[in-house]
Design a protein around this motif. Structure first.
Motif, PDB file in Angstrom:
ATOM      1  N   VAL A  85      -9.373  70.223  47.918  1.00 46.51           N
ATOM      2  CA  VAL A  85      -8.341  71.257  47.837  1.00 46.51           C
ATOM      3  C   VAL A  85      -7.382  70.993  48.987  1.00 46.51           C
ATOM      4  O   VAL A  85      -7.707  71.227  50.153  1.00 46.51           O
ATOM      5  N   HIS A  86      -6.225  70.480  48.640  1.00 48.15           N
ATOM      6  CA  HIS A  86      -5.226  70.078  49.639  1.00 48.15           C
ATOM      7  C   HIS A  86      -4.228  71.209  49.861  1.00 48.15           C
ATOM      8  O   HIS A  86      -3.817  71.882  48.915  1.00 48.15           O
ATOM      9  N   THR A  87      -3.828  71.416  51.117  1.00 48.83           N
ATOM     10  CA  THR A  87      -2.903  72.486  51.461  1.00 48.83           C
ATOM     11  C   THR A  87      -1.495  71.951  51.631  1.00 48.83           C
ATOM     12  O   THR A  87      -1.237  71.089  52.478  1.00 48.83           O
ATOM     13  N   SER A  88      -0.583  72.471  50.830  1.00 52.55           N
ATOM     14  CA  SER A  88       0.838  72.191  50.977  1.00 52.55           C
ATOM     15  C   SER A  88       1.497  73.397  51.631  1.00 52.55           C
ATOM     16  O   SER A  88       0.851  74.162  52.353  1.00 52.55           O
ATOM     17  N   VAL A 124      -9.251  78.462  43.571  1.00 57.02           N
ATOM     18  CA  VAL A 124      -8.977  77.076  43.181  1.00 57.02           C
ATOM     19  C   VAL A 124     -10.192  76.195  43.421  1.00 57.02           C
ATOM     20  O   VAL A 124     -10.538  75.342  42.594  1.00 57.02           O
ATOM     21  N   GLY A 125     -10.873  76.403  44.551  1.00 51.64           N
ATOM     22  CA  GLY A 125     -12.044  75.583  44.864  1.00 51.64           C
ATOM     23  C   GLY A 125     -13.186  75.759  43.899  1.00 51.64           C
ATOM     24  O   GLY A 125     -14.055  74.885  43.791  1.00 51.64           O
ATOM     25  N   ALA A 157      -8.626  66.234  42.815  1.00 50.83           N
ATOM     26  CA  ALA A 157      -7.918  67.031  43.816  1.00 50.83           C
ATOM     27  C   ALA A 157      -6.995  68.034  43.157  1.00 50.83           C
ATOM     28  O   ALA A 157      -6.506  67.822  42.044  1.00 50.83           O
ATOM     29  N   VAL A 158      -6.791  69.135  43.853  1.00 53.20           N
ATOM     30  CA  VAL A 158      -5.756  70.102  43.508  1.00 53.20           C
ATOM     31  C   VAL A 158      -5.022  70.458  44.793  1.00 53.20           C
ATOM     32  O   VAL A 158      -5.553  70.297  45.900  1.00 53.20           O
ATOM     33  N   THR A 159      -3.789  70.930  44.648  1.00 52.28           N
ATOM     34  CA  THR A 159      -2.966  71.295  45.797  1.00 52.28           C
ATOM     35  C   THR A 159      -2.609  72.768  45.709  1.00 52.28           C
ATOM     36  O   THR A 159      -2.220  73.258  44.647  1.00 52.28           O
ATOM     37  N   VAL A 160      -2.742  73.481  46.837  1.00 47.58           N
ATOM     38  CA  VAL A 160      -2.349  74.879  46.938  1.00 47.58           C
ATOM     39  C   VAL A 160      -1.114  74.963  47.833  1.00 47.58           C
ATOM     40  O   VAL A 160      -1.098  74.391  48.930  1.00 47.58           O
ATOM     41  N   ARG A 161      -0.080  75.667  47.365  1.00 46.58           N
ATOM     42  CA  ARG A 161       1.130  75.874  48.170  1.00 46.58           C
ATOM     43  C   ARG A 161       1.252  77.352  48.538  1.00 46.58           C
ATOM     44  O   ARG A 161       1.833  78.142  47.803  1.00 46.58           O
ATOM     45  N   PRO A 162       0.722  77.748  49.686  1.00 45.77           N
ATOM     46  CA  PRO A 162       0.850  79.148  50.100  1.00 45.77           C
ATOM     47  C   PRO A 162       2.279  79.468  50.533  1.00 45.77           C
ATOM     48  O   PRO A 162       2.975  78.629  51.112  1.00 45.77           O
ATOM     49  N   ALA A 181      -4.691  80.211  35.576  1.00 46.69           N
ATOM     50  CA  ALA A 181      -5.857  79.338  35.720  1.00 46.69           C
ATOM     51  C   ALA A 181      -7.066  80.066  36.293  1.00 46.69           C
ATOM     52  O   ALA A 181      -8.209  79.724  35.972  1.00 46.69           O
ATOM     53  N   THR A 182      -6.831  81.070  37.147  1.00 45.70           N
ATOM     54  CA  THR A 182      -7.942  81.667  37.887  1.00 45.70           C
ATOM     55  C   THR A 182      -7.998  83.190  37.820  1.00 45.70           C
ATOM     56  O   THR A 182      -9.008  83.776  38.213  1.00 45.70           O
TER      57      THR A 182
END
Length: 328
Positions: free
Chosen positions: A118-121, A225-226, A168-173, A292-293
């Motif tokens: 889970v990658h943070t953008s 997401v995780g 992998a997925v990316t989260v953009r807070p 999605a969630t």
């Protein structure tokens, strides 16, 4: 399940570690190495939470300590980064080394371990909005070295998904705030001055608009997401924000109401971004994440500011802030 969190000693990272432990995860928390052995904001966690955490000091720029910290994790939450936009103009190379090369080290580690990432953008990658609300399809526009390095990191993740099959997925807070945030950000900077008894607060520009998301909601987005099933782990990107935006002037007014004071304003030139670098408007479209969630932000701005004020007002927390110092 064993999970790992980079940037665990930071603002959002420490909250995520706490939530994961309370949910029953076995957590390895990677924190920035320092000679005094400080664990950063992890030291603010209750003792019963810290009992469920293995803290590993290291440096994302070093492939060896990164690989060692992430070994054996089923899911890696990658939050470690240099984040202050103004300082990125002073030290851009540091941002490249930590945010870009550090992310590559994380990617190599999860590739070897077959971990999910889970990658943070950041919403800063969108620059000033061309249209609102901002969806994940909005063009990427780097208006600071920080934003440029986060775009580069996002693209590295995309390339490892395409070339190596990394899951992998990316989260953009969008503009997270709350307890443990450093005074480089607008809300704690203004609130610290107000709590210190200042009736005139020094600020930068009050016209930019931001989608302000309370930290508990951002953490819930990371967890949602995780915990996704296998299908979306194909490099998908998810925005996380409230879908509303507020001017910094309005936020200052709300801080004054929450603290219970009247605040006058002194515009400090050092706190104003160069006009071409200022992101004017960020407002989130989180419909993809919601679909999605089922995630959605639950805290109102007033509720989040109240919780932040209560935390900051505690002497042991307020003592870590320097109200009269401009922190970049």
């Amino acid at each position: 399940m064993k999970v790992a969190v980079t940037g665990a000693d930071g603002f959002i990272g420490s909250h995520l570690v706490e939530a994961l432990v309370r949910a029953g995860a076995d957590v390895v928390a990677m924190a920035q190495y320092n000679s005094v052995g400080s664990w950063g904001w992890l030291e603010d966690l209750p003792a019963d939470v810290l009992d469920g955490v293995e803290v590993r000091l290291g440096d994302l720029r070093d492939a060896g300590t990164t690989s060692s910290a992430l070994a054996g994790a089923s899911v890696v939450y990658h939050l470690g980064a240099l984040i202050a936009v103004p300082y990125s103009f002073d030290a851009p190379r540091s941002y490249v080394e930590t945010n870009v090369l550090g992310t590559q080290n994380v990617l190599e580690a999860v590739r070897r371990e077959s971990s999910r990432l889970v990658h943070t953008s950041t919403s800063e990658v969108y620059g000033s909005a061309l249209s609102v609300p901002i969806s994940e399809d909005h063009p990427l526009q780097a208006q600071s070295p920080y934003a440029a390095t986060k775009i580069a990191a996002d693209k590295l993740v995309e390339s490892y998904v395409a070339a190596y099959g990394v899951r992998a997925v990316t989260v953009r807070p969008f503009n997270t705030y709350g307890p443990r945030q450093s005074a480089r950000a607008f809300i704690p900077a203004v609130m610290a001055q107000a709590l210190a008894g200042r009736t005139t607060v020094r600020v930068g520009s009050l016209s930019p608009r931001r989608d302000l998301t309370f930290v508990a909601d951002t953490v819930a987005a990371f967890r949602a997401v995780g915990e996704l099933d296998d299908d979306p782990w194909n490099g998908a990107t998810f925005n996380a924000g409230t879908g509303s935006s507020w001017s910094m002037g309005h936020v200052l007014h709300e801080i004054a109401r929450v603290v219970g004071v009247h605040l006058d304003v002194d515009t400090d030139a050092e706190r104003v971004r160069p006009p071409a670098a200022e992101v004017r408007h960020l407002e989130c479209d989180a419909s993809r994440l919601r679909a999605a969630t089922g995630w959605e932000a639950r805290s109102s701005l007033r509720e989040g500011l109240e919780a932040t004020r209560a935390w900051m007002a505690e002497p042991r927390h307020f003592g870590s802030y320097k109200p009269d110092l401009h922190q970049v």
